[in-house]
Scaffold this active site. Structure first.
Site, PDB file in Angstrom:
ATOM      1  N   THR A 253       0.840  -1.198   0.000  1.00 43.04           N
ATOM      2  CA  THR A 253       0.000   0.000   0.000  1.00 43.04           C
ATOM      3  C   THR A 253       0.872   1.245   0.000  1.00 43.04           C
ATOM      4  O   THR A 253       2.056   1.196   0.344  1.00 43.04           O
ATOM      5  CB  THR A 253      -0.892   0.060   1.242  1.00 43.04           C
ATOM      6  OG1 THR A 253      -0.093   0.382   2.404  1.00 43.04           O
ATOM      7  CG2 THR A 253      -1.627  -1.235   1.472  1.00 43.04           C
ATOM      8  N   ASP A 254       0.274   2.367  -0.349  1.00 39.04           N
ATOM      9  CA  ASP A 254       0.905   3.638  -0.054  1.00 39.04           C
ATOM     10  C   ASP A 254       0.745   3.892   1.445  1.00 39.04           C
ATOM     11  O   ASP A 254       0.078   3.138   2.160  1.00 39.04           O
ATOM     12  CB  ASP A 254       0.292   4.754  -0.897  1.00 39.04           C
ATOM     13  CG  ASP A 254       1.277   5.888  -1.176  1.00 39.04           C
ATOM     14  OD1 ASP A 254       2.218   6.064  -0.378  1.00 39.04           O
ATOM     15  OD2 ASP A 254       1.100   6.600  -2.178  1.00 39.04           O
TER      16      ASP A 254
END
Length: 722
Positions: A253-254
């Protein structure tokens, strides 16, 4: 052997340990008394609760933390160390949009191979790059990190970067899947609403190219995509990425994007968020603290984690970390200091610059004909701004500014006078990367704006040539750096106008990462060279271009609008029912761009002629070969970017008036004609159809255009039959 080792580890790990491997922590060194976060991360590392750390780049520190991971935990699993190596680590290349402007996959690959080599030398295993988001709204600050508006150029640039990084032994992590560059209003992080037609035909191709080039990782996007947070989209990460494209790496994920599923109003709580991201196909959570993945053991069965953990352990095994986890610190220093890396950075900056205008062939300059050069503007001698954003470990002091480069090029033969002319412009809201402010240019003590303005104009008036650097300071573009205006900040336009009014021939150098409002300059400044943020060797490269050691050959990777009111403006629009009035859509000014996509001038005299197709008609699965003769009538060797555009006249959908389908950067000797050939087959004609919801090929008549920009006039046709 690696598979057996991974199998044995999975069998022996608890659910909590598996969740730990699926967690990546930010790790920032902190002063005594303020080190709670680093201490918490180190405790997680020692109990096997951290599979990866990011933002550590000191080799000795990486070795120390790696020992904690291996010797302090039950299974001795090494950690992955990750970093934002966007356009260099110690040697800084031109910013990514500039590298895309080279239209040169070879120099892009070489540049990122050097970035990867430096990163791996200090112990970094994985970069959060390249950013391959298509960007068609220049208000969006992260346009600087990508390759612009076009999927074909974007795909070529994405694949070259992946090859470069991974040839050096680090994992490339293309981001942000998917559609992040289409944020509403160009406002970073805001929602995105895109049709499937746009996603498949415009926004997905660079990601697919990155996957086909072998990318080991993909990063999720923060925002909602068509109402669903991208990080929780099973359609994106399982159906498209894995099932359709065959991606076999791991997904991260970011920052805090799993936790943010609760903030979005999508997930009920952190256990729900972690379970839904996992179900979508996310393997690792990037977290600053309190990761949602800590709740995975209570949210899902332990066996449900095995697929993701296997992907992460496989990546570590392929990197050789189970056998050689530590860094050779002495070797790291040697590699960071390698002068060959600076030469590649200089060459990349040369190839990236775009000559937008050159009336009367003002450029190149002849030092022998000059007595005094005026160099103007605070950006002309700002080392930090020359590097651009997304730079953390560069040796700023070794940066060559424009002023440095000009002085080094002319030596004692020409007098060089410098004046800043205008004050530094500060953001109203500091950038997330400004830190304590040392990262930002400031005016010298006792600076008086009016006095300095008048001095700069006087310096210009007394010179034989004025070189003025204007643009945005580096913290004005990038993440959290969207703008509602494309105007030159502060009084830069006033200074430019005053300098031109002196009558001294003027060259404007544009330091930027997006198109800016240059309407006045495009009519009044004889020479305009877009140098972007050119990196460590930027000043020397700019001097090479100004004085003719090399000819500019960069081409715009986006359409340059006249005003912000025109955006978004792209070259690949469809044909309306009223095509004759396409340039008059606005009643108050032209609806055409200031500079078209693919535009760029050089010092040669290039002409295109004798465009041919080897056969007038082919079947749906057939390929034609297109040949064009490109002539350089100049007395000097000249690089040129030959561009081919295609238009399908009729079929199952209205297709764009022109789509870039192929390009090639060639170097043409003086007084020489060079044949350039392109195959155009099913891959170039295929598109995703919104009704059949599949890739299709249509029988049709196809128009070909070949030339030096998207406005090429040399054209021919061929037929495709059923």
């Amino acid at each position: 052997m690696a598979d057996k080792r991974v199998d044995e580890l999975l069998e022996s790990m608890t659910a909590a340990e598996k969740a730990g491997q699926m967690t990546q922590y930010f790790y920032f060194s902190a002063p005594p008394g303020k080190d709670q976060q680093p201490k918490a991360v180190e405790k997680a590392l020692e109990r096997g609760g951290a599979g990866s750390l990011l933002y550590v780049y000191d080799p000795a520190e990486i070795n120390r933390l790696q020992r904690q991971a291996i010797e302090g935990s039950a299974h001795g699993i090494p950690a992955l160390f990750a970093y934002d190596v966007i356009h260099g680590l110690r040697t800084i290349l031109p910013v990514p949009i500039a590298m895309a402007a080279s239209w040169d996959p070879e120099i892009i690959e070489r540049g990122q191979a050097i970035a990867g080599r430096e990163a791996r030398a200090v112990g970094i295993h994985w970069t959060f790059a390249p950013m391959v988001d298509i960007a068609r709204d220049p208000r969006w600050g992260r346009i600087i990190e990508g390759a612009g508006e076009d999927p074909v150029l974007g795909a070529a640039v994405a694949a070259a970067q992946v090859r470069g990084f991974q040839s050096a032994g680090i994992i490339a992590g293309p981001k942000h899947f998917g559609g992040y560059g289409a944020a509403l209003g160009g406002r970073d992080y805001d929602e995105v609403n895109l049709s499937d037609y746009e996603l498949w035909n415009v926004y997905f191709p660079p990601f697919r190219a990155a996957v086909e080039a072998g990318a080991g990782n993909i990063m999720t996007a923060y925002m909602d995509l068509n109402g669903v947070p991208a990080t929780a989209s099973r359609w994106l990460f399982t159906e498209v990425l894995r099932d359709t494209w065959g991606f076999d790496g791991f997904v991260v994920t970011d920052a805090n994007a799993v936790r943010s599923l609760v903030v979005h109003g999508f997930a009920r709580d952190f256990p729900d968020a972690a379970a839904r991201a996992l179900a979508a196909g996310v393997d690792m959570e990037m977290a600053s603290e309190d990761p949602a993945n800590d709740h995975l053991p209570e949210a899902v069965d332990s066996a449900a984690l095995d697929v993701s953990v296997r992907r992460i352990l496989d990546a570590k095994a392929r990197l050789g970390l189970f056998d050689e986890p530590y860094v050779d610190e002495a070797r790291a220093r040697r590699i960071l200091d390698d002068p060959a890396h600076r030469e590649v950075a200089r060459e990349a900056a040369r190839r990236s610059a775009v000559l937008l205008r050159n009336e009367g062939d003002l450029l190149p300059l002849d030092p022998a004909a000059l007595g005094t050069i005026a160099v103007l503007g605070p950006l002309a001698d700002s080392k930090r701004d020359t590097l651009g954003p997304w730079v953390f470990d560069a040796d700023v002091d070794e940066t060559v500014t424009v002023l440095d480069g000009i002085r080094r090029a002319v030596g004692d033969r020409v007098r060089v006078e410098y004046a800043t002319g205008v004050p530094v412009v500060q953001r109203l809201v500091p950038s997330m990367f400004d830190g304590d402010g040392s990262n930002v240019q400031a005016d010298p003590p006792g600076f008086d704006p009016d006095t300095e303005f008048d001095r700069a104009v006087a310096v210009a008036a007394a010179a034989d040539i004025a070189v003025i650097v204007v643009g945005e300071w580096q913290n004005m573009v990038g993440e959290t750096a969207s703008r509602s205006s494309l105007d030159l900040p502060g009084r830069q336009l006033d200074l430019l106008q005053a300098v031109v009014a002196t009558g001294t021939p003027t060259v404007a150098l544009i330091m930027n990462g997006r198109p800016l409002d240059l309407r006045w300059a495009a009519e009044n400044v004889p020479a305009i060279l877009d140098i972007w943020y050119p990196g460590t060797q930027g000043g020397d490269a700019v001097a090479d271009l100004l004085f003719g050691a090399v000819s500019p050959a960069g081409r715009l990777p986006f359409t340059w609008p006249r005003t912000i009111g025109q955006i978004p403006m792209i070259h690949s629009h469809t044909r309306s029912h009223d095509p004759d009035n396409q340039s008059r859509r606005y009643w108050n000014e032209e609806s055409t761009p200031l500079f078209p996509f693919g535009h760029g001038l050089g010092y040669g005299r290039i002409s295109y002629h004798d465009l041919t197709v080897d056969q007038p008609s082919v079947a749906l699965d057939g390929t034609v070969t297109v040949t064009v003769q490109v002539t350089n009538d100049a007395d000097r060797e000249t690089p040129e970017v030959v561009q081919l555009y295609l238009h399908q006249r009729h079929g199952g959908a209205s297709r764009p008036m022109r789509e870039l389908k192929a390009f090639r950067r060639v170097v043409i000797p003086p007084k020489t004609t060079l044949p350039v050939r392109f195959p155009i087959g099913p891959a170039e004609r295929r598109y995703w159809h919104p009704i059949s919801r599949a890739q299709v090929l249509d029988p049709s008549t196809f128009d070909l255009y070949v030339g030096g920009s998207s406005t090429a006039t040399l054209t021919t046709t061929f037929e495709v039959t059923a």
